[in-house]
Each structure stands twice: as C-alpha cells, then as structure tokens.
Design a protein around this motif. Structure first.
Motif, short mmCIF file in Angstrom:
data_model
loop_
_atom_site.label_atom_id
_atom_site.label_comp_id
_atom_site.label_asym_id
_atom_site.label_seq_id
_atom_site.Cartn_x
_atom_site.Cartn_y
_atom_site.Cartn_z
N GLU A 207 0.80 -1.29 -0.06
CA GLU A 207 -0.03 -0.09 0.01
C GLU A 207 0.84 1.17 -0.02
N LEU A 208 0.67 2.14 -1.03
CA LEU A 208 1.14 3.38 -0.85
C LEU A 208 0.06 4.32 -0.18
N ALA A 209 0.56 5.34 0.79
CA ALA A 209 -0.38 5.95 1.62
C ALA A 209 0.36 7.47 1.73
N LEU A 210 -0.39 8.50 1.64
CA LEU A 210 0.21 9.88 1.64
C LEU A 210 -0.76 10.67 2.63
N ARG A 211 -0.37 11.03 3.63
CA ARG A 211 -1.12 11.80 4.61
C ARG A 211 -0.36 13.23 4.62
N ALA A 212 -1.03 14.25 3.86
CA ALA A 212 -0.59 15.57 4.11
C ALA A 212 1.06 15.66 3.32
N ARG A 213 2.02 15.77 4.14
CA ARG A 213 3.32 15.72 3.29
C ARG A 213 4.12 14.54 3.61
N THR A 214 3.68 13.32 4.28
CA THR A 214 4.28 12.04 4.78
C THR A 214 3.67 11.15 3.77
N VAL A 215 4.83 10.50 3.32
CA VAL A 215 4.09 9.41 2.12
C VAL A 215 4.97 8.14 2.88
N LEU A 250 -2.92 22.75 -7.47
CA LEU A 250 -1.98 21.95 -7.00
C LEU A 250 -1.01 22.76 -5.97
N ALA A 251 -0.69 24.03 -6.42
CA ALA A 251 0.28 24.76 -5.24
C ALA A 251 -0.42 25.12 -4.21
N ALA A 252 -1.62 25.29 -4.30
CA ALA A 252 -2.79 25.60 -3.02
C ALA A 252 -2.47 24.45 -2.17
N LEU A 253 -2.82 23.10 -2.93
CA LEU A 253 -2.77 22.04 -2.05
C LEU A 253 -1.48 21.78 -1.39
N TRP A 254 -0.31 21.90 -1.82
CA TRP A 254 0.97 22.02 -1.12
C TRP A 254 0.95 23.00 -0.17
N THR A 255 0.68 24.03 -0.32
CA THR A 255 0.49 25.14 0.88
C THR A 255 -0.22 24.44 1.83
N ARG A 256 -1.37 24.08 1.65
CA ARG A 256 -2.47 23.80 2.85
C ARG A 256 -1.68 22.73 3.68
N THR A 257 -0.85 21.68 2.83
CA THR A 257 -0.14 20.41 3.61
C THR A 257 0.84 20.93 4.42
#
Length: 278
Positions: A207-215, A250-257
């Motif tokens: 399983e690949l899992a991404l939570r905010a900036r942790t992969v 995409l940039a907005a998502l990165w900022t939010r994370t």
C-alpha cells in the motif's frame, strides 16, 4: 457507454460476465488502478453521487475519491456488467466508537450463484478481492480478513492486523446511494477529510499512503515530501491525473499541507502513546 468507459479506465481486457471470476477480477483491477483520495474535499469542490457525476469523475477524468464515490462508481460498473448489486450502510470503527458511526461508510453486496459477496473499495487499504458473506477467516495472500455475524442483518468485517482500521460493520438492508449525498457533501471542519489531505493506492504488492506531506511506501519506508515538484510526482505515482487538478490548485494543496503535516505528526504521536508504543 458506461461499461466501456469504466473498462478502459481499468485497462480491463478480459471477458465480462456476471460470474465470480469477473467479480474478483474487476474488484482487483479497481484497487490496482483507482486511488482512494480526498483532493476534491481539500479543494472545496462538490462531492456528487449522481450516476452522471460518478461516470464523469471516475471513467472520463480518471480520478479516485471517498468511500461513497468509490463504491458508488464500482456499483455502477458491476450493475452494467449484469451483477445483482445492493448498496448497504456501513459503520467504520463502530466496535470502538459506538452507534454514532452508522452512515460514515457504504459497501456493496453482490449476489453470485446464490451466495453474497462483500465488495468494498472505499477503505484506503481495502481487500483486493471481495469477501464471501460467510463467517470465518478469509485469507488473501498473507493477509487474514474475518467476517463475523452480529445479528440477523448485521455483520462485521475485521480488517487484517496491519490495516488502517480495525473493523467495519454493515447492515444488509438495501439502501440508495442518493440517501448518502448529504453526508458525502458535508464540510465539517472537524472531519479528518477536511483536516488532512489523504491518498492511498495499492501498488506492487503493498500500500502507498500519503497523509499531508508524509508518504509511506510499504512497511518502514516513510519519508517527508520537501517540494512542490516532489508532491506532484507523488500524486502521479498514486495515479492522480494532475490535468484534473491544475497548476494553481496543486500549489494551493501543497501550501495547505504544510500546517496539515504538523497536525498529522501530532495525531500519530497521540496514537502511539495510546497504544503504549515508544
């Protein structure tokens, strides 16, 4: 048009018949090619459960989604393939959090040759193939899943020991997908889907899992993303088509994370303390 569009999305080239082999193959193909993700929630986009919206999002735009969307779309495909499909109400973690969990999930019961099967691609690390609606442990590779009858019309699916959840309960009474439209569109700031960007996908046996900036890529392979380019590459790895997101979003998502990353780390630390882990 419905079934062809879905089969193209799944890169599915086998014969399609309403039999057990096809059910298993379609369920597995979905898990391998459609990510579980909440990017639309993070972007403030509406979550729609109408057939047209689900066909557009999953079959045409190549996206993933939440449990209501994932199982709703899978149900459309299975019905188009000739299966008898029933949408049922679920309750993730009812075993520990109580009756208020009813309706936080949906699943599918599929009847094949006189037996019912639980199909569910709406859990981030769901089983690869459907489980028989039959008490006992059902092995898939090295992973055990256990089905327990709680009552005449209520069951509990026990996830494998390393799963993201302990269990999910469900009732066998038929429901309509439209009944969950309001719940799917809820934007509570306390919801985990609002607090943390989530994506999960099965790839190469893990399983690949991404939570905010942790992969996380399998056991022990955990790292923190450090740039927008790395974030974009990770979403592509999870089979999220960036054409449907757009550079600005995409940039907005990165900022939010950035803030979400700290929230997620704190949440993980709390869980470890509760479990008595170092």
């Amino acid at each position: 048009m419905t079934i062809d569009a879905f089969l193209d999305r799944l890169e599915y080239r086998e014969p399609v018949r309403p039999d057990l082999a096809t059910l298993r193959n379609l369920h597995r193909a979905w898990r391998l090619r459609v990510p579980y993700e909440n990017l639309d929630v993070q972007l403030g986009r509406p979550i729609l459960l109408t057939p047209d919206a689900l066909i557009d999002k999953f079959a045409r735009r190549g996206r993933g989604g939440l449990c209501y969307e994932m199982n709703g779309a899978l149900g459309l495909l299975l019905k188009a393939a000739g299966f008898a499909v029933t949408i049922v109400e679920g309750a993730i973690l009812r075993s520990t959090r109580g009756e208020g969990q009813w309706g936080n999930h949906i699943a599918l019961l599929v009847d094949v040759d006189g037996e019912s099967w639980l199909a569910d691609t709406g859990i981030g690390d769901a089983f690869l193939e459907p489980l028989p609606l039959r008490e006992g442990t059902h092995q898939q590779g090295e992973l055990p899943f256990r089905m327990e009858r709680l009552g005449s019309a209520t069951w509990r699916m026990h996830h494998h020991p390393g799963g993201t959840i302990d269990s999910c309960d469900f009732r066998t009474a038929p429901r309509e997908l439209a009944e969950f439209a309001e719940r799917a569109g809820t934007r509570s700031p306390d919801s985990v889907f609002a607090k943390v960007l989530v994506a999960q996908h099965h790839r190469d046996g893990h399983e690949l899992a991404l939570r905010a900036r942790t992969v996380r890529r399998g056991d022990g392979d955990r790292r923190t993303l450090s740039s927008l380019d790395e974030f974009a590459a990770t979403l592509r790895e999870f089979r999220v088509p960036l054409e449907d997101i757009g550079a600005g979003e995409l940039a907005a998502l990165w900022t939010r994370t950035e803030e979400q990353h700290e929230t997620w780390l704190a949440f993980q630390g709390l869980n470890q303390r509760v479990r008595g882990m170092p």
